[in-house]
Design an enzyme around this catalytic site. Structure first.
Site, PDB file in Angstrom:
ATOM      1  CG  ASN A   9      54.755  44.843  44.273  1.00 20.78           C
ATOM      2  OD1 ASN A   9      53.758  44.178  44.536  1.00 20.78           O
ATOM      3  ND2 ASN A   9      55.447  44.682  43.145  1.00 20.78           N
ATOM      4  CD1 TRP A  10      53.776  44.437  50.850  1.00 28.66           C
ATOM      5  CD2 TRP A  10      51.840  43.655  51.689  1.00 28.66           C
ATOM      6  NE1 TRP A  10      53.468  45.176  51.963  1.00 28.66           N
ATOM      7  CE2 TRP A  10      52.290  44.721  52.507  1.00 28.66           C
ATOM      8  CE3 TRP A  10      50.647  43.004  52.028  1.00 28.66           C
ATOM      9  CZ2 TRP A  10      51.589  45.152  53.636  1.00 28.66           C
ATOM     10  CZ3 TRP A  10      49.950  43.440  53.158  1.00 28.66           C
ATOM     11  CH2 TRP A  10      50.417  44.489  53.947  1.00 28.66           C
ATOM     12  CE  LYS A  11      58.006  42.105  43.684  1.00 30.93           C
ATOM     13  NZ  LYS A  11      59.195  41.832  42.927  1.00 30.93           N
ATOM     14  CG  HIS A  95      55.846  45.012  38.832  1.00 34.00           C
ATOM     15  ND1 HIS A  95      56.601  43.891  38.583  1.00 34.00           N
ATOM     16  CD2 HIS A  95      56.400  45.622  39.912  1.00 34.00           C
ATOM     17  CE1 HIS A  95      57.575  43.823  39.484  1.00 34.00           C
ATOM     18  NE2 HIS A  95      57.470  44.858  40.306  1.00 34.00           N
ATOM     19  CD  GLU A  97      57.880  40.618  39.803  1.00 34.86           C
ATOM     20  OE1 GLU A  97      56.831  40.678  40.466  1.00 34.86           O
ATOM     21  OE2 GLU A  97      59.010  40.802  40.311  1.00 34.86           O
ATOM     22  CD  GLU A 167      59.684  48.636  40.213  1.00 32.05           C
ATOM     23  OE1 GLU A 167      59.923  48.571  41.418  1.00 32.05           O
ATOM     24  OE2 GLU A 167      58.904  47.857  39.638  1.00 32.05           O
ATOM     25  N   GLY A 173      64.504  42.288  42.694  1.00 34.11           N
ATOM     26  CA  GLY A 173      64.604  41.002  43.385  1.00 34.11           C
ATOM     27  C   GLY A 173      65.953  40.316  43.229  1.00 34.11           C
ATOM     28  CB  SER A 212      67.752  45.348  45.016  1.00 35.16           C
ATOM     29  OG  SER A 212      67.435  44.139  44.333  1.00 35.16           O
ATOM     30  N   GLY A 233      59.945  45.947  46.974  1.00 32.72           N
ATOM     31  CA  GLY A 233      59.425  44.580  46.936  1.00 32.72           C
ATOM     32  C   GLY A 233      59.823  43.823  48.199  1.00 32.72           C
ATOM     33  N   GLY A 234      60.911  43.071  48.099  1.00 30.45           N
ATOM     34  CA  GLY A 234      61.338  42.192  49.198  1.00 30.45           C
ATOM     35  C   GLY A 234      61.420  42.882  50.549  1.00 30.45           C
TER      36      GLY A 234
HETATM   37  C1  PEP Z   1      59.465  45.425  42.757  1.00 30.16           C
HETATM   38  O1  PEP Z   1      59.110  44.304  42.458  1.00 30.16           O
HETATM   39  O2  PEP Z   1      58.770  46.400  42.416  1.00 30.16           O
HETATM   40  C2  PEP Z   1      60.713  45.575  43.488  1.00 30.16           C
HETATM   41  C3  PEP Z   1      61.272  46.754  43.521  1.00 30.16           C
HETATM   42  O3  PEP Z   1      61.209  44.455  44.089  1.00 30.16           O
HETATM   43  P1  PEP Z   1      62.541  44.372  44.998  1.00 30.16           P
HETATM   44  O4  PEP Z   1      62.535  45.544  45.924  1.00 30.16           O
HETATM   45  O5  PEP Z   1      62.418  43.066  45.701  1.00 30.16           O
HETATM   46  O6  PEP Z   1      63.697  44.429  44.052  1.00 30.16           O
END
Ligand code: PEP
Length: 250
Positions: A9-11, A95, A97, A167, A173, A212, A233-234
């Site tokens: 997920n590049w956001k 998601h 967010e 999640e 994040g 994470s 994500g990251g």
């Molecule tokens: C996400 O936003 O779906 C996610 C898992 O982010 P991160 O891996 O950065 O925690």
């Protein structure tokens, strides 16, 4: 046998140049990943570039969100059919967010999920509790309500062939990953909730962990019996890290 799936997920990140570089990096290391399915979810405007670079490869792509509406006066929105026009196979729905920053409640998320599924996209339904909810001991209630909203609107059949991502909001994040035991407990609970409606949907459901996940913790998470992959994500923004998670899932 559930095929492992790793979705990036590049956001709201990247430029056209960095997208090209990231895609080239992922493609160059993918030969070793033969068992796991790999998906990237770029910002909408980069989807045509992703399609151009990934068409014919084993990597699929998807949207990070979609409108619950098919078309009309909805400024700034993107519909399921628009995503399909650009080759999207998947779409993230609900998601945290979107839920927290853009006020998407369980009913709207469920509507989007059903619209996505009916259109032929594979929705990845994101569920999970906040830190406060975990501390109150209501993690299972929160997740159950998020699942129930979809089942109420679409029936259990709507979940057949879809994907769920657990999640925990406190892990997204933050660098605070759920322990493998914490994650496995909720994944097993999700599967048990589905099994109350349909055993085959429950046993076939791919349930990803997100929050994470990184190369250093991917193996211990991905070897839990009910964890079928990751939503990243990251760590999905650098080809090397993303590929090592894909290899761990493989
Ligand atoms: C996400 O936003 O779906 C996610 C898992 O982010 P991160 O891996 O950065 O925690």
């Amino acid at each position: 046998m559930r095929q492992p799936l790793v979705a990036g997920n590049w956001k709201l990140n990247g430029s056209l140049a960095s997208t090209k570089e990231l895609l080239a990096g992922i493609k160059s290391g993918l030969a070793e990943v033969v068992n796991a399915e790999v998906v990237v979810c770029p910002p909408y405007v980069f989807i045509p570039e992703v399609q151009a670079q990934l068409a014919g490869s084993s990597i699929a792509w998807g949207g990070q969100n979609l409108s619950a509406e098919a078309g009309g006066a909805f400024t700034g929105e993107i519909s399921a059919s628009m995503l399909l026009d650009f080759g999207c196979k998947y779409v993230l729905v609900g998601h945290s967010e979107r839920r927290m920053l853009y006020g998407e409640d369980n009913a709207l998320v469920a509507k989007k999920f059903v619209v996505a599924k009916k259109s032929g996209l594979i929705p990845i339904l994101c569920v999970g509790e906040t830190l406060e909810e975990r501390q109150q001991g209501i993690t299972e209630d929160v997740v159950a309500a998020q699942l129930a909203a979809v089942i109420d609107q679409g029936g259990i059949a709507a979940l057949d062939g879809a994907v769920i991502a657990y999640e925990p909001v406190w892990a997204i994040g933050t660098g605070m990953t759920a322990s493998p035991e914490q994650a496995q407990t909720v994944h097993a609970y999700i599967r048990s909730q589905l099994a109350q409606h349909d055993g085959a949907v429950a046993s076939g459901m791919r349930i990803l962990y997100g929050g994470s996940m990184k190369p250093e913790n991917a193996v211990e998470l991905l070897t839990q019996s009910d964890i079928d992959g990751g939503l990243i994500g990251g760590a999905a923004l650098k080809a090397e890290g993303f590929l090592s998670i894909c290899k761990a899932a493989n």
